[in-house]
Design an enzyme around this catalytic site. Structure first.
Site, PDB file in Angstrom:
ATOM      1  N   LYS A 197       0.838  -1.204   0.000  1.00 50.44           N
ATOM      2  CA  LYS A 197       0.000   0.000   0.000  1.00 50.44           C
ATOM      3  C   LYS A 197       0.878   1.261   0.000  1.00 50.44           C
ATOM      4  CE  LYS A 197      -3.345  -2.900   0.048  1.00 50.44           C
ATOM      5  NZ  LYS A 197      -4.084  -3.492   1.156  1.00 50.44           N
TER       6      LYS A 197
HETATM    7  C1  PLP Z   1      -4.992  -4.630   1.672  1.00 52.88           C
HETATM    8  C2  PLP Z   1      -6.467  -4.627   1.702  1.00 52.88           C
HETATM    9  C3  PLP Z   1      -7.214  -5.007   2.826  1.00 52.88           C
HETATM   10  C4  PLP Z   1      -6.610  -5.629   4.044  1.00 52.88           C
HETATM   11  O1  PLP Z   1      -5.609  -4.903   4.639  1.00 52.88           O
HETATM   12  P1  PLP Z   1      -4.512  -5.659   5.523  1.00 52.88           P
HETATM   13  O2  PLP Z   1      -3.779  -4.509   6.142  1.00 52.88           O
HETATM   14  O3  PLP Z   1      -3.663  -6.459   4.588  1.00 52.88           O
HETATM   15  O4  PLP Z   1      -5.204  -6.499   6.529  1.00 52.88           O
HETATM   16  C5  PLP Z   1      -8.592  -4.884   2.772  1.00 52.88           C
HETATM   17  N1  PLP Z   1      -9.216  -4.419   1.687  1.00 52.88           N
HETATM   18  C6  PLP Z   1      -8.538  -4.075   0.578  1.00 52.88           C
HETATM   19  C7  PLP Z   1      -9.301  -3.565  -0.601  1.00 52.88           C
HETATM   20  C8  PLP Z   1      -7.149  -4.187   0.531  1.00 52.88           C
HETATM   21  O5  PLP Z   1      -6.489  -3.871  -0.581  1.00 52.88           O
END
Ligand code: PLP
Length: 400
Positions: A197
């Site tokens: 991210k």
């Molecule tokens: C990455 C992601 C999550 C989950 O986040 P984590 O920090 O990996 O638990 C949930 N929804 C979307 C759309 C994501 O891209």
């Protein structure tokens, strides 16, 4: 067909080394920030968490932020705070990471999948409205690839039915909608700090909200449901006394993670600028190709460009998405696919969801490929991706 043999059939790949689709950016200021906390008194539940929460809340323009051990844990917290219980219905998009829907299931809720808008790939307000019943207790939208959903329209629906709007903005930190940052547009908004991210804490997530009641519930929930707030204790006056008032979890973020998050936040504008520049370069390069669709952007939105997703015009190509995917991999371009519609996973199939439930999402899924996009990409890396896409497309183009 083009003269140039693609790597899949023994030609020379566009590049020598493999380019991943996403990757974190860490530098010495990040390592130093973590080291400072590592040698301090608090490894977890210390002052750095609060600083990080305040910085995120200020950045997005929300009153409160509550940090969690992951984005998934944060979204689970939001479902809890929204009061989702067994057999409640929650509407969400099928075009997301499984975690979005899973957090509804954690609370015993039933997931209603509303189909996407074929232009933006985001959940369609019309499809949401068609699913409403008196058991519907929340909507969870996803700002797919970083493009904000049509918040105005969807908030209107949430207001009409008096239910909260939860935003899964794992892709969308820094994105804006009518010049307002995502994070201040829904009742609760989740950001993820997984390494792919925009900014990372290793693992981590956060909920932003303006609502003091949600804030309270989120704080309790990430810490076993425990409160020490004198005003809320049922019983006591003892200085050591605390109460577990609801069933929470240990979903706390550590101060080490928060320190990394703070230091990453110093770079967020640069990260966003580079991501937008790469996306613009892709847009320009692919503009004249009628073999793929570049991502459409809703007016008044400014995407944070977590992902760049191309949609193949399969009727103009002698190739399936699968083979196209393999061909790009062989050119050493780390392509990916986002996402398998959630209800097609075996767990959801066993719950009775049928193929064909969301035709737009399913047909999009057949034709999409995610191209590499991350701030550490060089000009040459971006050029390689463009060259590889053009090379493989021209190889497979149907000539009339
Ligand atoms: C990455 C992601 C999550 C989950 O986040 P984590 O920090 O990996 O638990 C949930 N929804 C979307 C759309 C994501 O891209």
């Amino acid at each position: 067909m083009s003269e140039e043999t693609i790597a899949l059939y023994g030609g020379k790949p566009v590049r020598e080394n493999y380019l991943p689709y996403g990757k974190q950016w860490l530098d010495s200021s990040d390592t130093q920030a973590v080291l400072n906390v590592l040698t301090s008194d608090y490894l977890t539940t210390g002052p750095t968490i609060e600083q990080f929460e305040k910085r995120i809340a200020d950045y997005v323009g929300a009153k409160y932020a509550v940090a969690f051990s992951s984005g998934t844990a944060a979204l689970h917290g939001a479902c809890f705070a929204a009061g989702i219980q067994k057999n409640d219905q929650v509407i969400t998009t099928p075009l997301t990471f499984a975690a979005t829907a899973n957090t509804i299931r954690y609370q015993g809720g039933n997931v209603l999948f509303a189909d996407i808008d074929p232009n933006t790939y985001n959940i369609s307000a019309k499809a949401i409205e068609a699913l409403f019943t008196n058991k519907t207790k929340a909507i969870i939208t996803v700002d797919f690839t970083g493009q904000p959903v049509d918040y105005e329209q969807i908030q209107k629906l949430a207001d009409k039915y008096s239910i909260p709007l939860i935003s899964d903005a794992a892709h969308a930190i820094g994105a804006t909608y009518h010049k307002q940052r995502v994070g201040s547009l829904a009742d609760m908004t989740m950001f993820s700090f997984h390494p792919v991210k925009h900014i990372t804490t290793g693992e981590g997530g956060i909920i932003t909200t303006d609502d003091p009641v949600y804030h309270q519930k989120l704080r309790d929930f990430r810490n076993h449901g425990i409160t020490r707030d004198q005003n809320r204790l049922a019983v006591s006056d003892q200085p050591w006394y605390y109460e577990m008032q609801s069933l929470g979890f240990n979903y706390r973020m550590t101060d080490l993670q928060a320190a990394l998050g703070l230091s990453q936040l110093n770079k967020i504008e640069d990260f966003l600028a580079i991501r937008r520049a790469i996306a613009n370069k892709y847009n320009e390069a692919f503009h004249e190709l009628d073999l793929i669709h570049s991502p459409y952007q809703l007016p008044h939105t400014n995407s944070s460009w977590h992902l760049y997703v191309i949609r193949l015009q399969l009727e103009k190509l002698n190739v399936s998405r699968t083979e196209m995917f393999r061909a790009l991999q062989k050119e050493n371009i780390g392509v990916n696919v986002h996402y398998i519609p959630v209800y097609l996973h075996p767990y959801y199939q066993q719950l009775g969801y049928q193929k064909g439930l969301c035709p737009q999402a399913e047909s999009l899924y057949q034709a999409i490929i995610t191209l590499p996009l991350f701030p550490k990409m060089s000009e040459e890396d971006t050029d390689d991706v463009i060259a590889a896409v053009k090379k493989v497309l021209s190889y497979y183009e149907v000539l009339s």
